[in-house]
Motif scaffolding. Structure first.
Motif, short mmCIF file in Angstrom:
data_model
loop_
_atom_site.label_atom_id
_atom_site.label_comp_id
_atom_site.label_asym_id
_atom_site.label_seq_id
_atom_site.Cartn_x
_atom_site.Cartn_y
_atom_site.Cartn_z
N ALA A 245 2.49 0.29 -5.77
CA ALA A 245 2.06 -1.05 -6.17
C ALA A 245 3.06 -2.11 -5.74
CB ALA A 245 1.86 -1.09 -7.69
N THR B 250 2.39 -5.01 -2.83
CA THR B 250 2.50 -6.44 -3.15
C THR B 250 3.56 -7.12 -2.29
OG1 THR B 250 1.87 -5.98 -5.44
CG2 THR B 250 2.94 -8.10 -4.99
N ALA C 184 2.64 -7.13 1.64
CA ALA C 184 1.24 -7.42 1.98
C ALA C 184 1.10 -8.05 3.37
CB ALA C 184 0.62 -8.34 0.93
#
Length: 255
Positions: free
Chosen positions: A216, A220, A223
């Motif tokens: 995760a 993030t 990206a």
């Protein structure tokens, strides 16, 4: 695959990957890039290992990419093959970044250029108190590649990333810690030991949750990384042909 420069030591749920060319302050060449890429990929489907420590040679994490190893590249007449070679470092760092395990780089004495790039692809970095980081690419007419520039910006911000890359200053451990480039400073010779202590804490956590959190955070933070760095090796092949770049590399080699 037979590994000549890379060893993998497994300690329960922790692995220690060491790379050592035993030459040129552990500078990278193509063979080392291929071996370290293979080592990283060997962990991608490993459900028993939960943390991996990456260590270089005792006399230096890595002095970067060996410029002598690229001397014959310009004679390559097949453009596709030359581009494939140029992107070896990109594939290497992607392989380390994509590992599901928590990865910790243990850096002794110096990490230069490509040595900084591979460390940035790891989750955490432990640096020896007397060590330094050094990104001299601009000095020799190249850009920071291997997908390292967006990772660097994510850690230190745009202004500091420009200073690191453009001024080519050697950064001591305490400054690297203050700027967020490393998470821990250990006594010289003790970076692997400290990295293993961190790995033991990782081992005490629920493994599926750790992997999900890493995925995760990487998704993030990174990206836009692929969009901004997809052509960095192409850019270096272009800038390397500039007259000033050629002159800068010659001066660098003589220094």
């Amino acid at each position: 695959m037979k590994l000549d420069y890379v060893t993998i030591e497994r300690r329960g749920g922790i692995a220690v990957v060491r790379f050592d060319r035993k030459a040129n302050l552990n500078a990278f060449n193509e063979k080392l890039v291929v071996e370290l890429t293979h080592a990283a990929r060997s962990f991608h489907d490993d459900l028993e290992t939960h943390a991996v420590v990456l260590a270089g040679a005792p006399n230096g994490f890595s002095a970067g990419f060996d410029l002598k190893a690229t001397d014959g590249w310009t004679s390559e007449t097949d453009d596709l093959k030359r581009r494939q070679r140029a992107y070896g470092g990109v594939r290497l760092c992607k392989a380390w970044e994509a590992m599901p395990q928590i990865t910790i780089a243990a850096m002794e004495r110096l990490a230069v250029g490509a040595g900084v790039a591979i460390a940035l692809a790891c989750d955490w970095r432990v640096m020896g108190r007397g060590a330094y980081l050094y990104v001299p690419e601009v000095k020799i007419g190249l850009n920071l590649q291997w997908g390292a520039l967006p990772r660097l910006i994510s850690l230190v911000g745009p202004a500091r990333a420009k200073r690191i890359c453009v001024l080519c200053e050697k950064m001591p451990a305490e400054q690297a810690l203050a700027w967020g480039l490393v998470e821990e400073v250990a006594e010289d010779g003790k970076t692997v030991e400290r990295a293993l202590e961190l790995a033991e804490v990782v081992l005490s956590m629920p493994a599926p949750t750790v992997r999900m959190v890493k995925e995760a955070v990487n998704a993030t933070a990174g990206a836009l990384h692929a969009a901004t760095a997809f052509a960095d090796a192409d850019q270096s092949q272009l800038t390397a042909t500039f007259r000033q770049a050629k002159s800068a590399r010659e001066s660098f080699r003589k220094s």
